[in-house]
Design a protein around this motif. Structure first.
Motif, short mmCIF file in Angstrom:
data_model
loop_
_atom_site.label_atom_id
_atom_site.label_comp_id
_atom_site.label_asym_id
_atom_site.label_seq_id
_atom_site.Cartn_x
_atom_site.Cartn_y
_atom_site.Cartn_z
N SER A 1 -36.42 8.27 13.82
CA SER A 1 -35.09 7.82 13.44
C SER A 1 -34.08 8.84 13.94
N TYR B 1 -35.08 -7.34 8.28
CA TYR B 1 -36.34 -7.02 7.63
C TYR B 1 -37.22 -8.25 7.72
N ILE C 1 -41.34 -4.97 8.55
CA ILE C 1 -40.66 -4.03 9.45
C ILE C 1 -39.16 -4.10 9.21
N THR D 1 -35.59 -2.90 10.52
CA THR D 1 -34.95 -2.39 11.73
C THR D 1 -33.47 -2.21 11.45
N SER E 1 -30.07 -0.97 13.45
CA SER E 1 -29.54 -0.61 14.77
C SER E 1 -28.03 -0.77 14.76
N GLU F 1 -31.36 2.71 17.35
CA GLU F 1 -32.25 1.74 16.73
C GLU F 1 -33.37 2.50 16.04
N VAL G 1 -36.75 2.03 13.35
CA VAL G 1 -37.71 1.06 12.85
C VAL G 1 -38.55 1.71 11.76
#
Length: 135
Positions: free
Chosen positions: A30, A63, A67, A69, A71, A95, A97
């Motif tokens: 991240s 979501y 997962i 994400t 961004s 981005e 994850v």
């Protein structure tokens, strides 16, 4: 008996996901600092991400299938000729994850004072697009 076995399996799966969270983040780092907090007694979780300089409209949060994400669609103007003495707050594209137990569902999400906060509750999975409220 079957319910007890299922609960043990779910707890094992959650433990495995949490144990692998740090390894996952070594692969998909991240850009921005975050916290992920789990309350097993209440079957809830909270995700927090520091997003100084970003507005809700600058973010895409989804979501699906366990997962999360986060961004940005924020683009820096190339014609901006601002000269910084120190440029410590980034507003470039990013981005990030994160794996989250697929049994968690997003309850709500907000962006206040540069902090994205998402609350989760352990239920069935069927969340996709996350709406961010501004205050």
């Amino acid at each position: 008996m079957l319910e007890l076995r299922l609960e043990k399996y779910i707890n094992w799966m959650e433990d495995a996901l949490l144990a692998n969270f740090n390894q996952f983040q070594k692969t998909f780092k991240s850009v921005l600092p975050y916290n992920f907090i789990v309350d097993r007694e209440k079957n809830t979780a909270r995700f927090q991400m520091a997003l100084a300089g970003y507005a809700a409209d600058d973010l895409n949060v989804t979501y699906a299938d366990g997962i999360l994400t986060v961004s940005s669609n924020h683009k820096t103007a190339e014609t901006d000729k601002t000269e910084f003495v120190h440029h410590g707050i980034s507003t470039r594209y990013f981005e990030s994850v994160f794996p989250i137990n697929p049994l968690y569902e997003v309850v709500d999400a907000s962006l206040k004072n540069g902090l994205l906060v998402m609350n989760f509750k352990k239920t069935k999975k069927d969340s996709t697009k996350v709406e961010i409220k501004t205050t």
